[in-house]
Enzyme design. Structure first.
Site, PDB file in Angstrom:
ATOM      1  N   VAL A  39      -7.044   8.986  -3.221  1.00 57.70           N
ATOM      2  CA  VAL A  39      -8.161   8.170  -3.711  1.00 57.70           C
ATOM      3  C   VAL A  39      -9.396   8.387  -2.831  1.00 57.70           C
ATOM      4  O   VAL A  39     -10.523   8.502  -3.325  1.00 57.70           O
ATOM      5  CB  VAL A  39      -7.763   6.672  -3.775  1.00 57.70           C
ATOM      6  N   ARG A  57       4.139   3.647 -18.093  1.00 58.46           N
ATOM      7  CA  ARG A  57       3.088   3.465 -17.101  1.00 58.46           C
ATOM      8  C   ARG A  57       1.722   3.888 -17.656  1.00 58.46           C
ATOM      9  O   ARG A  57       1.640   4.722 -18.552  1.00 58.46           O
ATOM     10  CB  ARG A  57       3.373   4.326 -15.854  1.00 58.46           C
ATOM     11  N   LYS A  65       0.288  -6.485   0.171  1.00 56.25           N
ATOM     12  CA  LYS A  65      -0.925  -6.270  -0.634  1.00 56.25           C
ATOM     13  C   LYS A  65      -1.453  -7.596  -1.197  1.00 56.25           C
ATOM     14  O   LYS A  65      -2.658  -7.824  -1.242  1.00 56.25           O
ATOM     15  CB  LYS A  65      -0.635  -5.306  -1.784  1.00 56.25           C
ATOM     16  N   GLY A  78      -8.464   5.531   4.922  1.00 57.58           N
ATOM     17  CA  GLY A  78      -7.631   6.287   3.972  1.00 57.58           C
ATOM     18  C   GLY A  78      -8.440   7.363   3.272  1.00 57.58           C
ATOM     19  O   GLY A  78      -8.107   7.765   2.157  1.00 57.58           O
ATOM     20  N   GLY A  87      -6.718  10.609   1.854  1.00 56.78           N
ATOM     21  CA  GLY A  87      -5.694  10.515   0.815  1.00 56.78           C
ATOM     22  C   GLY A  87      -6.263  10.855  -0.554  1.00 56.78           C
ATOM     23  O   GLY A  87      -7.432  11.241  -0.684  1.00 56.78           O
ATOM     24  N   ASP A 141      15.023   2.758 -12.804  1.00 56.29           N
ATOM     25  CA  ASP A 141      13.750   3.026 -13.485  1.00 56.29           C
ATOM     26  C   ASP A 141      12.610   2.217 -12.879  1.00 56.29           C
ATOM     27  O   ASP A 141      11.466   2.370 -13.282  1.00 56.29           O
ATOM     28  CB  ASP A 141      13.853   2.613 -14.964  1.00 56.29           C
ATOM     29  N   TYR A 148       5.893  -4.013   0.356  1.00 59.70           N
ATOM     30  CA  TYR A 148       4.535  -3.513   0.069  1.00 59.70           C
ATOM     31  C   TYR A 148       3.763  -4.538  -0.773  1.00 59.70           C
ATOM     32  O   TYR A 148       2.597  -4.830  -0.504  1.00 59.70           O
ATOM     33  CB  TYR A 148       4.711  -2.201  -0.688  1.00 59.70           C
TER      34      TYR A 148
HETATM   35  N1  LIG Z   1      -1.588   6.491  -5.688  1.00 62.12           N
HETATM   36  C1  LIG Z   1      -1.414   5.504  -6.548  1.00 62.12           C
HETATM   37  O1  LIG Z   1      -0.829   5.671  -7.625  1.00 62.12           O
HETATM   38  C2  LIG Z   1      -1.953   4.132  -6.228  1.00 62.12           C
HETATM   39  C3  LIG Z   1      -1.840   3.128  -7.194  1.00 62.12           C
HETATM   40  C4  LIG Z   1      -2.319   1.872  -6.914  1.00 62.12           C
HETATM   41  C5  LIG Z   1      -2.905   1.611  -5.693  1.00 62.12           C
HETATM   42  N2  LIG Z   1      -3.006   2.598  -4.752  1.00 62.12           N
HETATM   43  C6  LIG Z   1      -3.633   2.271  -3.475  1.00 62.12           C
HETATM   44  O2  LIG Z   1      -4.702   3.167  -3.245  1.00 62.12           O
HETATM   45  C7  LIG Z   1      -4.873   3.353  -1.850  1.00 62.12           C
HETATM   46  C8  LIG Z   1      -4.948   4.832  -1.553  1.00 62.12           C
HETATM   47  O3  LIG Z   1      -3.761   5.450  -2.007  1.00 62.12           O
HETATM   48  P1  LIG Z   1      -3.578   7.031  -2.074  1.00 62.12           P
HETATM   49  O4  LIG Z   1      -2.769   7.306  -3.298  1.00 62.12           O
HETATM   50  O5  LIG Z   1      -4.888   7.703  -1.880  1.00 62.12           O
HETATM   51  O6  LIG Z   1      -2.617   7.263  -0.830  1.00 62.12           O
HETATM   52  P2  LIG Z   1      -2.404   8.566   0.051  1.00 62.12           P
HETATM   53  O7  LIG Z   1      -2.880   9.785  -0.670  1.00 62.12           O
HETATM   54  O8  LIG Z   1      -0.998   8.565   0.523  1.00 62.12           O
HETATM   55  O9  LIG Z   1      -3.350   8.283   1.288  1.00 62.12           O
HETATM   56  C9  LIG Z   1      -3.065   7.277   2.203  1.00 62.12           C
HETATM   57  C10 LIG Z   1      -4.205   7.232   3.164  1.00 62.12           C
HETATM   58  O10 LIG Z   1      -3.970   6.175   4.111  1.00 62.12           O
HETATM   59  C11 LIG Z   1      -4.059   6.724   5.410  1.00 62.12           C
HETATM   60  N3  LIG Z   1      -3.156   5.998   6.299  1.00 62.12           N
HETATM   61  C12 LIG Z   1      -1.836   5.767   6.125  1.00 62.12           C
HETATM   62  N4  LIG Z   1      -1.348   5.083   7.180  1.00 62.12           N
HETATM   63  C13 LIG Z   1      -2.398   4.890   8.038  1.00 62.12           C
HETATM   64  C14 LIG Z   1      -2.523   4.283   9.306  1.00 62.12           C
HETATM   65  N5  LIG Z   1      -1.481   3.715   9.927  1.00 62.12           N
HETATM   66  N6  LIG Z   1      -3.739   4.290   9.902  1.00 62.12           N
HETATM   67  C15 LIG Z   1      -4.794   4.866   9.305  1.00 62.12           C
HETATM   68  N7  LIG Z   1      -4.748   5.456   8.083  1.00 62.12           N
HETATM   69  C16 LIG Z   1      -3.547   5.483   7.471  1.00 62.12           C
HETATM   70  C17 LIG Z   1      -3.660   8.188   5.278  1.00 62.12           C
HETATM   71  O11 LIG Z   1      -4.137   8.949   6.378  1.00 62.12           O
HETATM   72  P3  LIG Z   1      -3.481  10.394   6.734  1.00 62.12           P
HETATM   73  O12 LIG Z   1      -3.946  11.354   5.670  1.00 62.12           O
HETATM   74  O13 LIG Z   1      -4.039  10.738   8.066  1.00 62.12           O
HETATM   75  O14 LIG Z   1      -1.993  10.195   6.721  1.00 62.12           O
HETATM   76  C18 LIG Z   1      -4.372   8.532   3.961  1.00 62.12           C
HETATM   77  O15 LIG Z   1      -5.736   8.767   4.183  1.00 62.12           O
HETATM   78  C19 LIG Z   1      -3.718   2.645  -1.163  1.00 62.12           C
HETATM   79  O16 LIG Z   1      -4.169   1.412  -0.661  1.00 62.12           O
HETATM   80  C20 LIG Z   1      -2.721   2.431  -2.281  1.00 62.12           C
HETATM   81  O17 LIG Z   1      -1.945   1.290  -2.057  1.00 62.12           O
HETATM   82  C21 LIG Z   1      -2.557   3.866  -5.003  1.00 62.12           C
END
Ligand SMILES: NC(=O)c1ccc[n+]([C@@H]2O[C@H](COP(=O)([O-])OP(=O)(O)OC[C@H]3O[C@@H](n4cnc5c(N)ncnc54)[C@H](OP(=O)(O)O)[C@@H]3O)[C@@H](O)[C@H]2O)c1
Length: 324
Positions: free
Chosen positions: A21, A218, A150, A16, A19, A280, A146
């Site tokens: 993070v 939040r 998790k 990831g 993305g 909400d 989800y």
């Molecule tokens: N954003 C939030 O508010 C939040 C809050 C709590 C926890 N989290 C957790 O933090 C982590 C990162 O989240 P994020 O916000 O950075 O998400 P994001 O920006 O949507 O990025 C998701 C990442 O996962 C990769 N991915 C998705 N499906 C995949 C697959 N089948 N195989 C390989 N890679 C895959 C994507 O690759 P591509 O770019 O190639 O699609 C991207 O690098 C996640 O585990 C999420 O559950 C996020």
């Protein structure tokens, strides 16, 4: 947050990595001098391997032979996408997590830090929520797929420790905002969707409609702060039990407050409607950071208001490359 730890030869694979993070960790490591001598960092996207597929997962681990893994890859989205696709969120995330953890085990990875989320906590609970309460009742119905996927990461981490003594652990962020987020109006998390929608409403001279009443509350954590903390967890946190990484409860704000910050940052002067016919989600879910504070009493977070403003500024300046 200077680390005193000296790195051995360490090859860190970040799933990831493309993305929000993942990009924040890349920034911390490559641009803030967070990378130590002897460390190599590899940031993966789904183009390197579809981690739903076990063959592709093994191949990418074979290619890079990591000693450490930060596992961020997940099928993620905003509340309305979750409500439409609970089954897909459940199945894809179960497969991704099992493939990554089991391949890490088979290839002798020393440490894995996976990412949970505060939205997986029980719907009916006492507040503030903390790390001990993950499995104490069903999650909110909107994102049960989800959430259960998790939660299983935490179960697997404990099982890998019990059976093999592995240090596979997890972090629990609250809502994250920052550069490189998904800004899709339909499918993004709340703040990024609102930024994108407000930007469009301003451009088109139309009113702004917020989904829901705006009353839900939040904690918004800046992605760069989360990136710094995840690197700290990788190097120094020894527990299998997860740890909440977030701004404190005092930073909790309503969606309406967040909307007002966005309107000010983007200079949106139009009317703002709240569509109360739409859900909400959980009305509030304050998460305690007492455990984090015991480890890092002095860590300084970007205030949530500033984090939202910085995200608005990034979006305006990077509109051409933003994920919409
Ligand atoms: N954003 C939030 O508010 C939040 C809050 C709590 C926890 N989290 C957790 O933090 C982590 C990162 O989240 P994020 O916000 O950075 O998400 P994001 O920006 O949507 O990025 C998701 C990442 O996962 C990769 N991915 C998705 N499906 C995949 C697959 N089948 N195989 C390989 N890679 C895959 C994507 O690759 P591509 O770019 O190639 O699609 C991207 O690098 C996640 O585990 C999420 O559950 C996020």
């Amino acid at each position: 947050m200077a680390s005193k730890i000296q790195a051995g030869p360490m090859r860190v694979l970040v799933t990831g990595g493309s993305g929000m993070v993942g990009k924040s960790i890349e920034h911390v490591v490559q641009q803030e001098g967070g990378k130590l001598d002897g460390e190599e960092w590899i940031f993966l996207s789904s183009k390197d391997a579809d981690l739903v597929d076990v063959g592709q997962t093994r191949a990418v681990f074979e290619k890079y032979r990591p000693t450490h893994v930060i596992h961020l890859a997940a099928k993620v989205g905003g509340i309305y996408l979750h409500m439409r696709q609970n089954l897909q969120f459940l199945r894809d995330n179960i497969k991704i997590n099992d493939n990554v953890l089991q391949t890490a085990h088979e290839m002798g990875v020393t440490k894995v830090v996976s990412c949970l989320s505060s939205c997986i906590f029980p719907d009916k609970t006492t507040y503030p929520i903390d790390e001990t309460m993950i499995h104490n009742g069903p999650p909110h119905d909107s994102n049960f797929g989800y959430s259960h996927a998790k939660r299983m990461i935490d179960v697997q981490n404990r099982a890998y420790f019990k059976q093999y003594g592995h240090c596979y652990t997890a972090v629990i962020p609250t809502n994250v905002v920052g550069p490189y987020d998904n800004f899709s109006i339909e499918n993004a998390h709340v703040v990024s969707a609102l930024i994108s929608k407000t930007y469009k409403a301003k451009k088109e001279g139309t009113p702004m409609t917020v989904c829901g009443s705006g009353a839900a509350r939040r904690q918004f954590t800046y992605s760069l702060d989360l990136g710094r903390l995840i690197v700290w967890v990788l190097r120094e946190y020894k527990e299998i039990d997860p740890i909440i990484l977030s701004v404190g409860e005092e930073e909790e704000m309503s969606i309406k407050d967040a909307m007002d910050i966005i309107a000010e940052a983007l200079d949106f002067k139009g009317t703002i409607h709240y569509d109360t016919t739409l859900s909400d989600g959980q009305i509030k879910k304050p998460a305690s950071i007492a455990k984090l504070r015991r480890y890092l009493p002095d860590f300084s977070f970007t205030p949530a208001k500033e984090a939202i403003k910085k995200t608005c500024n990034w979006f305006e300046s990077n509109y051409d490359i933003a994920r919409l």
